[in-house]
Write an enzyme that holds these catalytic residues in place. Structure first.
Site, PDB file in Angstrom:
ATOM      1  N   LEU A 190       0.831  -1.216   0.000  1.00 45.49           N
ATOM      2  CA  LEU A 190       0.000   0.000   0.000  1.00 45.49           C
ATOM      3  C   LEU A 190       0.858   1.255   0.000  1.00 45.49           C
ATOM      4  CD1 LEU A 190      -2.616  -1.126   2.658  1.00 45.49           C
ATOM      5  CD2 LEU A 190      -2.661  -1.446   0.182  1.00 45.49           C
ATOM      6  N   GLY A 191       2.004   1.157   0.636  1.00 45.02           N
ATOM      7  CA  GLY A 191       2.895   2.308   0.701  1.00 45.02           C
ATOM      8  C   GLY A 191       4.190   1.917   1.369  1.00 45.02           C
ATOM      9  N   GLU A 229       2.853   5.628   7.358  1.00 48.67           N
ATOM     10  CA  GLU A 229       4.103   5.770   6.605  1.00 48.67           C
ATOM     11  C   GLU A 229       4.879   7.012   7.016  1.00 48.67           C
ATOM     12  OE1 GLU A 229       5.329   3.404   5.012  1.00 48.67           O
ATOM     13  OE2 GLU A 229       3.536   2.162   4.887  1.00 48.67           O
ATOM     14  N   THR A 253       4.662   1.502  24.227  1.00 52.66           N
ATOM     15  CA  THR A 253       3.810   0.740  23.304  1.00 52.66           C
ATOM     16  C   THR A 253       3.928  -0.729  23.672  1.00 52.66           C
ATOM     17  OG1 THR A 253       5.583   0.420  21.690  1.00 52.66           O
ATOM     18  CG2 THR A 253       4.220   2.382  21.423  1.00 52.66           C
TER      19      THR A 253
END
Ligand code: ZN
Ligand code: CA
Length: 458
Positions: A190-191, A229, A253
């Site tokens: 996708l990118g 991205e 995280t």
């Protein structure tokens, strides 16, 4: 294939299947990086140096008095197909980026309470450039007609050969139709982005159907492919980097076991229990592989990491006030330079045309439009809306002025006016339904190049 040893050197093959029913899709950044590492193994040393320094500064880099602003150019590579996306679609993507990086996205309200204290306002804004590398005005959407880059490749990167603006001044975003994975691999990319410590032609490459949430954009994505991205481009890793052993360099995280673990926001899924306290996976994180609609937050440590890289070469020049002036994001005390565009350039008699002032460098206080043939041949509005009644081609001129001076810009034959609807009668027609026109020999189909129907005989 045993991925473990590979994970240990920061390689993530991102092309795992979601499920047999869901389309295979992935971010190509890690694959792209691995390909570059193979060519230049010393990149790893540089990466580790940055990571160590960033870690040491992590807690001293916090919120700022002012936000960072990054000038952006979208290079739309197209052959006049749907990949030539509208300016509105690009502005919609900028809205998403500016919301997500400033904690203004509506779905932050859905973030589970375990993570609300970790969610950060990253204080990073994105604005379309108004001055191009040659010093001319631009609207920040650089349309390039070329088949060379519509279907680009992560290995040869033809789009970056086609057009590239200085990475010290602009965030380059190439919009393409499709992206072939590295090394002849399969799957849909996708990118992909270039990390800040790499030497490649810098920026983000993205499919047009992942830009924004309108136009050709996939409805499920919501513009989050580019949020993700650009996170990489500012130095962030995936939250599943290194799996449960935790390699994203951000302690706040929770570790995630692997790609696509959290594709569809799985309630309180918890793929790693070696974190303390043991929190569920944060599928709301923009750097996970959850669906765009699930994503809503960066964490405080991710903000610190991005701010750290905005203080390092080459990113640090982007956000300086001198660069914001050089790229036209901020006006200075000079005469404006003129530029305009229109919502359409070929119209039928009686149609409305909306013009837009795109002047740059100095903010105009006076606009003088010359629009011969239109309902307002002379207009002093900033963005005039006019009607053309008579078929023909028409010149358009704009003079912009402020206290420092004035400049003019004009385009001959800028507007073409055709006869009104109903005045243009077709000479013949064929509905292709009553009989097969091909078998009768009446029509030929000239394929594959320049496909068209052509009339042969009666
Ligand atoms: Zn990614
Ligand atoms: Ca956990």
């Amino acid at each position: 294939m045993n991925l473990r040893p590979i994970y240990k050197v920061f390689i993530l093959a991102c092309s795992l299947m979601l499920s047999p029913l869901m389309a295979q899709h992935h971010c190509g950044t890690d694959e792209f990086y691995q390909e570059q590492l193979n060519l230049n193994p010393s990149l790893k040393v540089i990466e580790n140096q940055y990571n160590e320094e960033c870690k040491a500064q992590m807690n001293s880099v916090q919120s700022r008095a002012s936000i960072y602003t990054i000038p952006v150019v979208f290079h739309v590579i197209h052959t006049n197909g749907p990949e030539n996306i509208s300016r509105e679609q690009i502005l919609d993507q900028l809205r998403v980026l500016n919301e997500d990086f400033n904690k203004k996205n509506a779905n932050i309200a859905n973030l589970r309470s375990a993570f609300t204290s970790r969610a950060a306002d990253c204080q990073i804004a994105f604005e379309l450039a108004k001055v191009d590398p040659n010093g001319n005005c631009t609207d920040g959407v650089n349309r390039i007609y070329s088949s060379a880059g519509v279907e680009t490749s992560m290995t040869s990167e033809p789009v970056k050969q086609l057009i590239y603006w200085d990475k010290n001044k602009y965030l380059n975003i190439w919009v393409v139709s499709s992206i072939a994975p590295s090394g002849g691999g399969s799957g849909t990319v996708l990118g992909y982005a270039v990390f800040p410590w790499m030497n490649n032609r810098d920026g983000v490459v993205v499919r047009h159907d992942r830009v924004g949430s309108i136009g050709t954009a996939a409805s499920t994505d919501g513009g989050r492919t580019l949020t993700h991205e650009v996170g990489h481009w500012l130095g962030l890793y995936h939250t599943f980097q290194d799996g449960c052993t935790g390699g994203d360099q951000c302690d706040d995280t929770p570790p995630v076991n692997g790609t696509f673990t959290n594709a569809s926001c799985p309630a309180n899924g918890n793929s790693c229990s070696n974190d303390s306290p043991d929190l569920p996976d944060m599928w709301e994180n923009f750097m996970d592989y959850s669906d765009g609609k699930c994503m809503s937050a960066f964490t405080t440590n991710q903000r610190s990491r991005m701010h750290y890289f905005l203080g390092q070469t080459p990113r640090k020049n982007l956000v300086t006030s001198s660069n914001l002036t050089a790229t036209g994001v901020v006006n200075s005390n000079v005469a404006p330079k003129g530029l305009f565009n229109a919502d359409k350039r070929v119209v039928c008699a009686g149609d409305v045309v909306q013009f837009y002032d795109l002047s740059c460098k100095g903010g105009p206080t006076v606009w003088s439009w010359s629009l011969p043939g239109s309902s307002s041949p002379n207009s002093s509005q900033k963005d005039p809306k006019v009607i053309y009644q008579t078929p023909g081609t028409y010149k358009v001129s704009l003079t912009v002025q402020n206290n420092y001076g004035s400049n003019s810009y004009s385009q001959d034959a800028y507007i073409t006016v055709l006869k009104a609807n109903g005045d243009n009668q077709a000479q013949w027609e064929e509905n292709f339904e009553s009989s097969d026109p091909f078998s009768s020999g009446a029509f030929a189909h000239s394929s594959p190049a320049g496909s068209q129907f052509s009339y042969l005989s009666t």
